[in-house]
Scaffold this motif. Structure first.
Motif: not given
Length: 490
Positions: A155-167, A414-420
């Protein structure tokens, strides 16, 4: 803490101070190092300096220059947490509390103040309260929890999987533990962004932390009342119906303890494991090549970056000795998880893999050892594994030295972990693993030894087709292969 007058790092202000201009002027009374302020910006380096100067137990200062011992050695920390006859978690025994120097207005008062919960109780009361918590924990369906972790991850991955980027901190690591804990405690409908934000807020100690704490307490109080009236098959109901006979207030207090401790530790653990995988090519290669499993990566992270770096505190019940230092009755001691994990006596080479070694201090030890550590491990194991399977090409979207941390004496976040990653389509989170329809049962399957048949003239082709023997069954998969196929939904 009242060190002996002859101790060179004593807290007696009459000790001759350093000459003007000496860097030691930045130290506290008695030349002691502070675990707060500018000197504590890099606590890891400070702990190693203390180890070199004082050995495995060192005198330091907390906020307002309150003296305390910090335990740096692995063996000394294990002795501290495993010897309740000498050390207790009841802060009312602390001399600094008794004389008011660590009173209600102290900056660390929320960590110091005694509460009637199992984490601080001793003797029979500890057995009663702890027994209720561990008893409720023992009823958790771990297999069902692992399935819920996997669905929550999807469910969580579904929220951002189409964007190609996430924290992966703000959008994943801070949400997954709360989703699972709300399910375990019996309040899945309470899991939402507000619950996550309130919990993060009160743990950060912001200006709105008091209001956030009231919100979380209100949710847990309502849950206790509901389950007292209508028990169900969840952790809260088991806590209420346990023979220990906890009051509603005791139930709410322990729900608060379990929720916050498990949430904070697991959110940090997930973030740390993902950071390790994304920044260390060795671990990524070992995971991809099968030389290391995700659970082994989790254990490595528990050694290198424990979710809690230190715990305040333990307090001496009598005069004793620890690490060659004389500890007096009423002295306070800091349980040093992070420095204990890098003790040169147990880890002479910090780059060496610790696979299969669970003797780290991340979950404490002794009577107050974390009772929910298996749940925390499961959330990290399943969550990280499922995330990496959904996003196999995930990469860090910044330089490693650009990652930001929020550190305190007790933990490092860790404040954020930006990925692509390559965008992909959402998945059906309701699909159950291993629930595909079974093939139709064969009616001509014979499990028997064929009997010899008398020699007969060759039949006509049509007849041969009707009496063709059943084909040999395919090679049967082993138990482990069948389990993997079931778990992954093949």
């Amino acid at each position: 803490m009242t060190p002996e007058p002859s101790f060179p790092a004593g807290t007696d202000d009459s000790v001759l101070g350093p000459p003007p201009g000496c860097p030691a002027h930045d130290l506290g009374p008695g030349g002691l190092h502070r675990l707060y302020g500018p000197e504590a910006d890099d606590l890891g380096a400070l702990y190693e300096k203390l180890r070199a100067e004082h050995g495995n137990v060192a005198p330091v200062l907390l906020h307002n220059d309150v003296p305390i011992w910090v335990v740096l050695g692995h063996a000394e920390n294990l002795h501290l947490v495993s010897t309740p006859s000498q050390y207790a978690r009841d802060s009312r025994l602390w001399t600094a509390v008794q004389d008011g120097s660590a009173g209600p207005d102290h900056p660390l008062a929320p960590h110091i103040a005694w509460q009637p919960i199992c984490s601080y109780a001793e003797g029979d009361e500890h057995l009663r309260l702890r027994g209720a918590v561990t008893g409720a924990m023992s009823t958790i369906d771990h297999r069902g929890v692992r399935r819920h972790i996997n669905r929550a991850t999807q469910r969580l991955v579904n929220r951002f999987c189409e964007e190609g980027r996430a924290d992966l901190v703000g959008q994943f690591a801070e949400h997954l533990p709360m989703a699972v804990l709300c399910e375990i405690l019996g309040m899945p409908e309470e899991y939402n962004d507000r619950m996550v934000q309130a919990t993060r807020d009160l743990l950060k100690g912001t200006e709105t932390a008091i209001a956030s704490n009231e919100y979380v307490n209100g949710v847990l109080t309502q849950l206790t009342a509901r389950r007292r009236a209508h028990p169900e098959e969840d952790f809260t109901s088991q806590l209420i119906t346990h023979p220990a006979g906890l009051t509603d207030q005791e139930v709410t207090q322990h729900l608060w303890l379990v929720l916050l401790a498990a949430y904070e530790a697991t959110a940090n653990l997930i973030a740390n494991v993902l950071r390790m995988v994304l920044t260390d090519p060795r671990f990524r290669a070992q995971l991809s090549g099968g030389q290391m499993t995700v659970p082994e990566a989790v254990e490595q992270s528990l050694w290198d970056e424990p979710p809690f770096s230190a715990v305040l505190g333990y307090f001496a019940k009598q005069d004793t000795e620890l690490g060659g230092r004389r500890i007096r009755k009423g002295d306070g001691l800091l349980f040093g998880i992070a420095p204990g994990n890098v003790d040169p006596r147990v880890r002479p080479d910090l780059k060496a893999d610790m696979q299969g070694n669970r003797s780290h201090l991340a979950f404490g030890g002794g009577p107050h050892e974390c009772p929910g550590q298996d749940i925390g491990r499961a959330i990290a194991d399943v969550g990280v594994d499922a995330l990496l399977m959904r996003l196999p090409d995930v990469q860090l979207a910044c330089k490693e030295d650009e990652l930001r941390w929020r550190a305190s004496m007790s933990s490092r976040h860790l404040v954020e972990l930006p990925v692509r990653f390559a965008p992909n389509q959402p998945q059906d989170v309701m699909q159950q693993p291993g629930m595909r329809p079974m093939p139709q049962q064969r009616t001509d399957w014979h499990v028997s030894t064929p009997q010899p048949q008398p020699t007969a003239p060759a039949p006509q082709p049509a007849a041969a087709d009707r009496h063709m023997p059943a084909p040999e069954p395919a090679h049967r998969l082993g138990a482990w292969q069948r389990f993997l196929r079931w778990w992954r939904g093949y």
